[in-house]
Design a protein around this motif. Structure first.
Motif, PDB file in Angstrom:
ATOM      1  N   ALA A  67      54.529  -3.498  71.787  1.00 62.24           N
ATOM      2  CA  ALA A  67      54.579  -3.957  70.419  1.00 62.24           C
ATOM      3  C   ALA A  67      55.041  -3.493  69.535  1.00 62.24           C
ATOM      4  CB  ALA A  67      53.019  -3.531  69.782  1.00 62.24           C
ATOM      5  N   LEU A  68      55.664  -1.881  69.290  1.00 58.10           N
ATOM      6  CA  LEU A  68      56.811  -1.732  68.224  1.00 58.10           C
ATOM      7  C   LEU A  68      57.887  -2.449  68.565  1.00 58.10           C
ATOM      8  CD1 LEU A  68      56.574   2.363  68.655  1.00 58.10           C
ATOM      9  CD2 LEU A  68      55.935   0.953  66.445  1.00 58.10           C
ATOM     10  N   MET A  69      58.279  -2.771  69.258  1.00 60.30           N
ATOM     11  CA  MET A  69      59.705  -3.510  69.556  1.00 60.30           C
ATOM     12  C   MET A  69      59.452  -4.955  68.873  1.00 60.30           C
ATOM     13  SD  MET A  69      61.688  -2.430  73.492  1.00 60.30           S
ATOM     14  CE  MET A  69      60.574  -2.712  74.154  1.00 60.30           C
ATOM     15  N   ASN A  70      58.323  -5.535  69.575  1.00 63.90           N
ATOM     16  CA  ASN A  70      58.282  -7.206  69.027  1.00 63.90           C
ATOM     17  C   ASN A  70      58.277  -7.173  67.422  1.00 63.90           C
ATOM     18  OD1 ASN A  70      57.781  -9.834  69.195  1.00 63.90           O
ATOM     19  ND2 ASN A  70      55.332  -9.781  68.847  1.00 63.90           N
ATOM     20  N   ASP A  71      57.287  -6.445  67.044  1.00 60.07           N
ATOM     21  CA  ASP A  71      56.854  -5.691  65.166  1.00 60.07           C
ATOM     22  C   ASP A  71      58.834  -5.558  64.811  1.00 60.07           C
ATOM     23  OD1 ASP A  71      55.664  -5.336  62.807  1.00 60.07           O
ATOM     24  OD2 ASP A  71      56.037  -3.494  63.172  1.00 60.07           O
ATOM     25  N   ALA A  72      59.414  -4.817  64.755  1.00 60.17           N
ATOM     26  CA  ALA A  72      60.806  -4.686  64.658  1.00 60.17           C
ATOM     27  C   ALA A  72      61.438  -5.973  64.600  1.00 60.17           C
ATOM     28  CB  ALA A  72      61.256  -3.698  65.298  1.00 60.17           C
ATOM     29  N   TRP A  73      61.392  -6.823  66.060  1.00 57.63           N
ATOM     30  CA  TRP A  73      62.183  -7.683  65.924  1.00 57.63           C
ATOM     31  C   TRP A  73      61.859  -8.773  65.633  1.00 57.63           C
ATOM     32  CZ3 TRP A  73      61.992 -11.941  69.762  1.00 57.63           C
ATOM     33  CH2 TRP A  73      63.035 -12.595  70.304  1.00 57.63           C
ATOM     34  N   PRO A 137      62.446  -1.515  58.344  1.00 56.93           N
ATOM     35  CA  PRO A 137      62.261  -2.023  59.025  1.00 56.93           C
ATOM     36  C   PRO A 137      62.439  -1.043  60.938  1.00 56.93           C
ATOM     37  CG  PRO A 137      62.081  -3.915  58.760  1.00 56.93           C
ATOM     38  CD  PRO A 137      62.729  -3.533  58.176  1.00 56.93           C
ATOM     39  N   GLN A 138      63.165  -0.981  60.434  1.00 55.60           N
ATOM     40  CA  GLN A 138      64.593  -0.731  61.769  1.00 55.60           C
ATOM     41  C   GLN A 138      64.356   0.983  61.524  1.00 55.60           C
ATOM     42  OE1 GLN A 138      68.400  -1.550  60.569  1.00 55.60           O
ATOM     43  NE2 GLN A 138      68.224  -2.686  62.572  1.00 55.60           N
ATOM     44  N   GLU A 139      64.086   1.695  60.354  1.00 50.10           N
ATOM     45  CA  GLU A 139      63.663   2.691  59.472  1.00 50.10           C
ATOM     46  C   GLU A 139      62.611   3.082  60.739  1.00 50.10           C
ATOM     47  OE1 GLU A 139      64.526   3.602  56.034  1.00 50.10           O
ATOM     48  OE2 GLU A 139      66.882   4.075  56.371  1.00 50.10           O
ATOM     49  N   ARG A 140      61.373   2.512  60.253  1.00 53.28           N
ATOM     50  CA  ARG A 140      59.937   2.909  60.723  1.00 53.28           C
ATOM     51  C   ARG A 140      59.555   2.630  62.833  1.00 53.28           C
ATOM     52  NH1 ARG A 140      57.704  -1.297  58.273  1.00 53.28           N
ATOM     53  NH2 ARG A 140      57.647  -2.735  60.137  1.00 53.28           N
ATOM     54  N   ALA A 141      60.622   1.286  62.990  1.00 54.82           N
ATOM     55  CA  ALA A 141      60.880   1.576  64.223  1.00 54.82           C
ATOM     56  C   ALA A 141      60.795   2.740  65.186  1.00 54.82           C
ATOM     57  CB  ALA A 141      61.184   0.179  64.538  1.00 54.82           C
ATOM     58  N   GLN A 142      62.332   3.264  64.181  1.00 57.78           N
ATOM     59  CA  GLN A 142      63.343   4.521  65.143  1.00 57.78           C
ATOM     60  C   GLN A 142      61.996   5.080  64.102  1.00 57.78           C
ATOM     61  OE1 GLN A 142      66.936   4.270  64.177  1.00 57.78           O
ATOM     62  NE2 GLN A 142      67.271   2.251  65.501  1.00 57.78           N
ATOM     63  N   GLY A 143      60.896   5.468  63.918  1.00 55.30           N
ATOM     64  CA  GLY A 143      60.634   6.755  62.782  1.00 55.30           C
ATOM     65  C   GLY A 143      59.110   6.876  63.552  1.00 55.30           C
ATOM     66  N   THR A 144      59.146   5.374  64.816  1.00 59.04           N
ATOM     67  CA  THR A 144      57.427   5.671  64.936  1.00 59.04           C
ATOM     68  C   THR A 144      57.634   6.365  66.460  1.00 59.04           C
ATOM     69  OG1 THR A 144      57.063   4.260  63.965  1.00 59.04           O
ATOM     70  CG2 THR A 144      55.500   4.766  65.445  1.00 59.04           C
ATOM     71  N   GLN A 145      56.450   7.758  66.395  1.00 59.98           N
ATOM     72  CA  GLN A 145      57.382   8.064  67.669  1.00 59.98           C
ATOM     73  C   GLN A 145      54.957   7.768  69.006  1.00 59.98           C
ATOM     74  OE1 GLN A 145      59.363  10.432  69.038  1.00 59.98           O
ATOM     75  NE2 GLN A 145      60.215  10.313  67.411  1.00 59.98           N
ATOM     76  N   PRO A 155      46.045  -1.027  70.190  1.00 55.71           N
ATOM     77  CA  PRO A 155      45.930  -3.379  69.737  1.00 55.71           C
ATOM     78  C   PRO A 155      45.821  -3.593  68.429  1.00 55.71           C
ATOM     79  CG  PRO A 155      43.490  -2.618  69.592  1.00 55.71           C
ATOM     80  CD  PRO A 155      44.140  -1.119  70.128  1.00 55.71           C
ATOM     81  N   ASN A 156      46.359  -2.682  67.344  1.00 60.36           N
ATOM     82  CA  ASN A 156      46.447  -2.656  66.570  1.00 60.36           C
ATOM     83  C   ASN A 156      48.189  -2.692  66.191  1.00 60.36           C
ATOM     84  OD1 ASN A 156      47.125  -3.480  63.343  1.00 60.36           O
ATOM     85  ND2 ASN A 156      45.085  -1.688  63.042  1.00 60.36           N
ATOM     86  N   PRO A 157      48.743  -3.367  65.535  1.00 57.91           N
ATOM     87  CA  PRO A 157      50.620  -3.150  66.060  1.00 57.91           C
ATOM     88  C   PRO A 157      50.175  -2.171  64.498  1.00 57.91           C
ATOM     89  CG  PRO A 157      50.679  -5.557  66.316  1.00 57.91           C
ATOM     90  CD  PRO A 157      49.425  -4.839  65.667  1.00 57.91           C
ATOM     91  N   GLU A 158      49.953  -2.605  63.520  1.00 56.49           N
ATOM     92  CA  GLU A 158      49.957  -1.822  62.076  1.00 56.49           C
ATOM     93  C   GLU A 158      49.410  -0.105  62.669  1.00 56.49           C
ATOM     94  OE1 GLU A 158      49.614  -5.443  59.966  1.00 56.49           O
ATOM     95  OE2 GLU A 158      50.828  -4.302  61.279  1.00 56.49           O
ATOM     96  N   ALA A 159      48.703  -0.303  63.094  1.00 51.88           N
ATOM     97  CA  ALA A 159      48.528   1.642  63.941  1.00 51.88           C
ATOM     98  C   ALA A 159      49.599   2.393  63.857  1.00 51.88           C
ATOM     99  CB  ALA A 159      47.795   1.773  65.065  1.00 51.88           C
ATOM    100  N   ALA A 160      51.041   0.875  65.212  1.00 58.14           N
ATOM    101  CA  ALA A 160      51.950   2.055  65.274  1.00 58.14           C
ATOM    102  C   ALA A 160      53.214   2.553  64.532  1.00 58.14           C
ATOM    103  CB  ALA A 160      52.527   0.989  65.797  1.00 58.14           C
ATOM    104  N   GLN A 161      52.820   2.639  62.758  1.00 56.78           N
ATOM    105  CA  GLN A 161      53.253   3.015  62.358  1.00 56.78           C
ATOM    106  C   GLN A 161      53.494   4.008  61.511  1.00 56.78           C
ATOM    107  OE1 GLN A 161      53.455  -0.081  58.808  1.00 56.78           O
ATOM    108  NE2 GLN A 161      53.817  -1.415  60.348  1.00 56.78           N
ATOM    109  N   GLN A 162      52.091   4.174  62.300  1.00 53.47           N
ATOM    110  CA  GLN A 162      52.290   6.412  61.955  1.00 53.47           C
ATOM    111  C   GLN A 162      51.679   6.929  63.351  1.00 53.47           C
ATOM    112  OE1 GLN A 162      47.385   5.889  60.790  1.00 53.47           O
ATOM    113  NE2 GLN A 162      48.233   4.383  59.012  1.00 53.47           N
TER     114      GLN A 162
END
Length: 173
Positions: A67-73, A137-145, A155-162
């Motif tokens: 989901a993280l990869m898909n969101d960033a891409w 978006p790259q910073e967000r994807a790379q900074g998200t653990q 199930p929520n890709p937005e939750a991946a940002q936290q």
């Protein structure tokens, strides 16, 4: 989340607490709050057991990473260039995992491909591009653990940002 994913079964606050206390001092209420927050965000489901709850992951760590990869891409204005840059960052082991995944998709199977099997190589890009300045978006994807101790995502890709497990790693909420 790491413990929930790792154990791959419903867990209690007490079990997570006892495991975390092997690494550092942490309060029961901290673990309880984090698991409750994960439940509210849809990352885990819970079932009452006496006066306590058992928590289990809604999804796998692999689904979380996907989901993280898909969101960033999907946020890239040039998806092909983003993929070329991403592939350029991959280790040899990651490239082999990609070949294995492509083979599984191509063959329509679900079984993992052996590590020694020779997979078809993806076509080499004809033009190499230098990594460009990072976009938001790259910073967000790379900074998200990914949430710790689990094999999946909510199930929520937005939750991946936290970072839902920061409290389980010593950060407070």
């Amino acid at each position: 989340m790491t413990r929930v994913w790792k154990w791959n079964r419903p867990v209690t606050v007490r079990e997570v607490l006892e495991d975390l206390q092997q690494e550092r001092s942490i309060a029961y209420t901290t673990v309880m709050t984090v698991l409750d927050n994960l439940h509210q965000k849809g990352w885990v489901r819970r079932e009452a057991e006496g006066r306590a709850y058992r928590y289990e992951a809604v999804s796998t760590r692999a689904a979380y990473a996907a989901a993280l990869m898909n969101d960033a891409w999907s946020q890239s204005d040039n998806p092909a260039a983003a993929l070329v840059a991403f592939f350029g960052m991959m280790s040899d082991e990651q490239r082999q995992a990609l070949r294995d995944a492509l083979r599984i998709i191509r063959d329509g199977g679900e079984e993992p491909v052996s590590e020694t099997a020779e997979a078809p190589r993806p076509a080499e890009p004809t033009e190499r591009t230098e990594p460009q300045e990072r976009t938001e978006p790259q910073e967000r994807a790379q900074g998200t653990q990914p949430p710790e101790d689990a094999e999946g995502a909510g199930p929520n890709p937005e939750a991946a940002q936290q970072n839902p497990d920061s409290a389980t790693r010593g950060g407070g909420r």
